[in-house]
Scaffold this active site. Structure first.
Site, PDB file in Angstrom:
ATOM      1  CE  LYS A 187      -7.930  56.160 -68.575  1.00 61.18           C
ATOM      2  NZ  LYS A 187      -6.935  55.313 -67.863  1.00 61.18           N
ATOM      3  CD  GLU A 262     -14.325  43.542 -75.683  1.00 63.50           C
ATOM      4  OE1 GLU A 262     -14.879  43.038 -74.675  1.00 63.50           O
ATOM      5  OE2 GLU A 262     -13.132  43.432 -75.952  1.00 63.50           O
ATOM      6  CB  CYS A 296     -13.727  40.600 -71.988  1.00 61.67           C
ATOM      7  SG  CYS A 296     -12.885  40.486 -73.565  1.00 61.67           S
ATOM      8  CD  GLU A 393     -16.053  40.581 -66.691  1.00 56.98           C
ATOM      9  OE1 GLU A 393     -16.123  41.793 -66.451  1.00 56.98           O
ATOM     10  OE2 GLU A 393     -15.798  40.125 -67.819  1.00 56.98           O
TER      11      GLU A 393
HETATM   12  P1  NAI Z   1     -12.546  49.712 -65.500  1.00 57.62           P
HETATM   13  O1  NAI Z   1     -13.674  49.524 -66.431  1.00 57.62           O
HETATM   14  O2  NAI Z   1     -12.709  50.656 -64.357  1.00 57.62           O
HETATM   15  O3  NAI Z   1     -11.221  50.182 -66.301  1.00 57.62           O
HETATM   16  C1  NAI Z   1     -11.019  50.092 -67.687  1.00 57.62           C
HETATM   17  C2  NAI Z   1     -10.515  51.432 -68.212  1.00 57.62           C
HETATM   18  O4  NAI Z   1     -11.511  52.417 -67.980  1.00 57.62           O
HETATM   19  C3  NAI Z   1      -9.248  51.954 -67.531  1.00 57.62           C
HETATM   20  O5  NAI Z   1      -8.466  52.623 -68.485  1.00 57.62           O
HETATM   21  C4  NAI Z   1      -9.802  52.942 -66.539  1.00 57.62           C
HETATM   22  O6  NAI Z   1      -8.882  53.947 -66.170  1.00 57.62           O
HETATM   23  C5  NAI Z   1     -10.955  53.528 -67.297  1.00 57.62           C
HETATM   24  N1  NAI Z   1     -12.008  54.131 -66.473  1.00 57.62           N
HETATM   25  C6  NAI Z   1     -12.381  53.801 -65.218  1.00 57.62           C
HETATM   26  N2  NAI Z   1     -13.365  54.613 -64.790  1.00 57.62           N
HETATM   27  C7  NAI Z   1     -13.633  55.474 -65.801  1.00 57.62           C
HETATM   28  C8  NAI Z   1     -14.549  56.550 -65.969  1.00 57.62           C
HETATM   29  N3  NAI Z   1     -15.394  56.907 -65.005  1.00 57.62           N
HETATM   30  N4  NAI Z   1     -14.552  57.215 -67.145  1.00 57.62           N
HETATM   31  C9  NAI Z   1     -13.711  56.864 -68.135  1.00 57.62           C
HETATM   32  N5  NAI Z   1     -12.814  55.873 -68.020  1.00 57.62           N
HETATM   33  C10 NAI Z   1     -12.769  55.174 -66.872  1.00 57.62           C
HETATM   34  O7  NAI Z   1     -12.131  48.302 -64.968  1.00 57.62           O
HETATM   35  P2  NAI Z   1     -11.296  47.974 -63.621  1.00 57.62           P
HETATM   36  O8  NAI Z   1     -11.819  48.820 -62.505  1.00 57.62           O
HETATM   37  O9  NAI Z   1      -9.868  48.069 -63.913  1.00 57.62           O
HETATM   38  O10 NAI Z   1     -11.683  46.463 -63.391  1.00 57.62           O
HETATM   39  C11 NAI Z   1     -12.931  46.154 -62.762  1.00 57.62           C
HETATM   40  C12 NAI Z   1     -13.607  45.000 -63.445  1.00 57.62           C
HETATM   41  O11 NAI Z   1     -13.933  45.374 -64.777  1.00 57.62           O
HETATM   42  C13 NAI Z   1     -12.768  43.759 -63.619  1.00 57.62           C
HETATM   43  O12 NAI Z   1     -12.733  42.984 -62.468  1.00 57.62           O
HETATM   44  C14 NAI Z   1     -13.470  43.093 -64.750  1.00 57.62           C
HETATM   45  O13 NAI Z   1     -14.618  42.413 -64.264  1.00 57.62           O
HETATM   46  C15 NAI Z   1     -13.928  44.241 -65.615  1.00 57.62           C
HETATM   47  N6  NAI Z   1     -12.990  44.462 -66.751  1.00 57.62           N
HETATM   48  C16 NAI Z   1     -13.350  44.003 -67.982  1.00 57.62           C
HETATM   49  C17 NAI Z   1     -12.476  44.140 -69.045  1.00 57.62           C
HETATM   50  C18 NAI Z   1     -12.819  43.648 -70.411  1.00 57.62           C
HETATM   51  O14 NAI Z   1     -11.939  43.380 -71.204  1.00 57.62           O
HETATM   52  N7  NAI Z   1     -14.080  43.548 -70.781  1.00 57.62           N
HETATM   53  C19 NAI Z   1     -11.155  44.726 -68.887  1.00 57.62           C
HETATM   54  C20 NAI Z   1     -10.891  45.228 -67.552  1.00 57.62           C
HETATM   55  C21 NAI Z   1     -11.784  45.075 -66.540  1.00 57.62           C
END
Ligand code: NAI
Ligand code: MG
Length: 490
Positions: A187, A262, A296, A393
């Site tokens: 996904k 991660e 990240c 973050e």
């Molecule tokens: P997120 O963690 O919500 O999204 C990442 C993935 O998880 C996307 O594919 C999203 O659709 C999915 N997702 C979201 N809620 C979910 C759930 N309840 N169950 C399963 N999958 C789910 O991150 P978001 O909202 O895009 O960004 C928010 C913050 O997260 C950013 O500002 C950043 O601080 C952090 N982040 C960290 C990343 C990393 O590489 N460690 C990458 C993206 C965001």
């Protein structure tokens, strides 16, 4: 569904559909969502929106491919050949993929052309090489048994990826899972689904059997949550926020599927006064502003030894202010747009909170231009270590700088975080470098460099930055389980 508003997008994304069982299909609900170009705030194209029922269909296809299809029964070397073919197809279509990624994500074309796309190809090529080298051991345990282990795939893997390196994160997830003989439901992030769909088309072109790779774009709380909780999924891998990582871990508890995460970071970048200061300034720039800070392992907490601090941050602010920001499709652009309105607002909110908390803004601090989600590279100094900008973050081009005295304080401050993804230390003293590298609680420590990566080197987090290691031989552990076989000899 609206057709694409941008010329020359690949047909497979205009509009985008779900890739299930080797075919592109509409979502069962008929709903769709728009993918936006963050540099213009305009709609690029619409994409079919996967939800629980589509995840069910994709998991069923992956299950059938695993239980009765050719994939897990194929010679491992032939799986490797298909992975290598996919790597070659990514390379052959690199320019198109780079442009698509830049349009969908807002990152500079110089980065997608030189980093994201070539590295994605390399990850598939690297794990292609592993496919026929994943084997167990014989164990001389007792005299009256012959005992050996088998490394077997988990079965159906769910993989949920973020938007900051869309194709590269798809490669980190898919390549080791496939090399080990698993089947996958991927996904992509709702902000950046396009390159994953083009990749699905290349998967079909390479000749992977149907159902081995399924791609279901959709939102996190619907499609993502359904995948994480699905009783038909044997392993879930996730990259994204720590907050959602916790939800994934809970959702996985239902059938106790294997979990790897991660997650976020607040990585310390520690500069001693005896370092090559010019190199350290450039490293600090790369460490925080690469990919608009949407990384990240971004070096978002910058510690500079007291005697070097003022000169250092002045130089840093000068270089930060001179970075070329603008049209991500311009080959000379160094800083592009943030991925979405939501991230844009979140980062500006953090900048505002930093000012409110009394930190000194050395450069940046505002939106760049009037259209697109551009934020100026931003440097704060005099930051209270308990302020939100010092602890949380931000995932944007914002660095907080601090001073310290001596090695013990550097280690204590560096480790004063719930996160532990990466860290860096800059010094000419080899003993100090090793002592600090060993004392920092982080999955990666860079010495006199930042953001060094290679497919062969494991990557992952300590503490709340996650669990499990991706890349390298370690990723094979995530996607296999060990079976012990005992044969009585007496
Ligand atoms: P997120 O963690 O919500 O999204 C990442 C993935 O998880 C996307 O594919 C999203 O659709 C999915 N997702 C979201 N809620 C979910 C759930 N309840 N169950 C399963 N999958 C789910 O991150 P978001 O909202 O895009 O960004 C928010 C913050 O997260 C950013 O500002 C950043 O601080 C952090 N982040 C960290 C990343 C990393 O590489 N460690 C990458 C993206 C965001
Ligand atoms: Mg979210």
């Amino acid at each position: 569904m609206s057709a694409s508003l941008v010329p020359d997008l690949p047909a497979v994304v205009t509009p985008g559909r779900l890739f299930i069982d080797g075919r592109f299909v509409e979502s069962l609900s008929g709903k769709s969502f728009d993918s936006i170009n963050p540099a213009t705030e305009e709609v690029l194209t619409s994409v079919s929106e996967g939800d629980r029922a589509d995840i069910d269909a994709a998991v069923a296809a992956a299950r059938a491919a695993f239980e009765t299809g050719p994939w897990p029964r194929m010679r491992p070397r032939d799986r490797g050949r298909l992975l290598l073919k996919l790597a070659d197809l990514i390379s052959a279509n690199a320019e198109e993929l780079a442009r698509l990624e830049t349009l969908d994500n807002g990152k500079p074309i110089a980065e997608t052309l030189n980093v994201d796309i070539p590295q994605a190809a390399e990850v598939f090529a690297y794990y292609a090489g592993w496919a026929d080298k994943i084997h167990g051991e014989t164990i001389p345990a007792t005299n009256d048994h012959f005992t050996y282990t088998l490394r077997e795939p988990h079965g159906v893997c769910g993989q949920i990826i973020p938007w900051n390196f869309p194709l590269l994160m798809a490669a980190w997830k898919l390549a080791p899972a496939l090399a080990c003989g698993n089947t996958v439901v991927l996904k992509p992030a709702e902000q950046t689904p396009l390159t994953a769909l083009r990749l699905a088309e290349l998967v079909a072109e390479a000749g992977f059997p149907p159902g081995v790779v399924n791609v279901v774009p959709g939102y996190g709380p619907t499609a993502g949550a359904a995948l994480a909780a699905h009783p038909g999924v044997d392993k879930i891998a996730f990259t994204g926020s720590t907050e959602v990582g916790r939800l994934i871990q809970k959702a996985a508890a239902g059938n106790l599927k294997s979990v790897s995460l991660e997650l976020g970071g607040k990585s310390p970048n520690i500069v001693f006064a005896d370092a090559d200061i010019d190199a350290a300034v450039q490293g600090a720039i790369r460490g925080i502003f690469f990919n608009q800070g949407e990384v990240c392992c971004a070096g978002s907490r910058l510690f500079v030894e007291e005697s070097a601090h003022d000169h250092f941050v002045e130089a840093l602010a000068g270089f930060a202010g001179a970075l070329k920001q603008g049209d991500p499709l311009d080959a000379s652009t160094q800083v592009g747009a943030q991925v979405s309105d939501e991230q844009f607002e979140k980062i500006l909110g953090y900048i505002e909170s930093g000012v409110q908390a009394g930190a000194t803004l050395l450069t940046g601090g505002a939106r760049q231009g009037e259209k697109g989600y551009f934020i100026q590279p931003t440097v704060f100094t005099g930051v209270d270590k308990n302020a939100a900008i010092a602890r949380e973050e931000i995932f944007g081009p914002v660095v907080s700088t601090f001073t310290f005295k001596g090695i013990d304080e550097a280690i204590a401050e560096g480790n004063d975080s719930n996160y532990g993804l990466a860290a860096a230390v800059w010094t000419r003293d080899i003993k100090k470098a090793h002592r600090v590298a060993q004392a920092l609680r982080a999955g990666t420590v860079w010495v006199n460099t930042y953001n060094a990566f290679d497919t062969a080197v494991p990557f992952g987090g300590y503490k709340e930055s996650g669990t499990g290691r991706e890349l390298g031989v370690q990723a094979l552990d995530l996607y296999t389980q060990t079976k012990s076989v005992w044969i009585a000899l007496d």
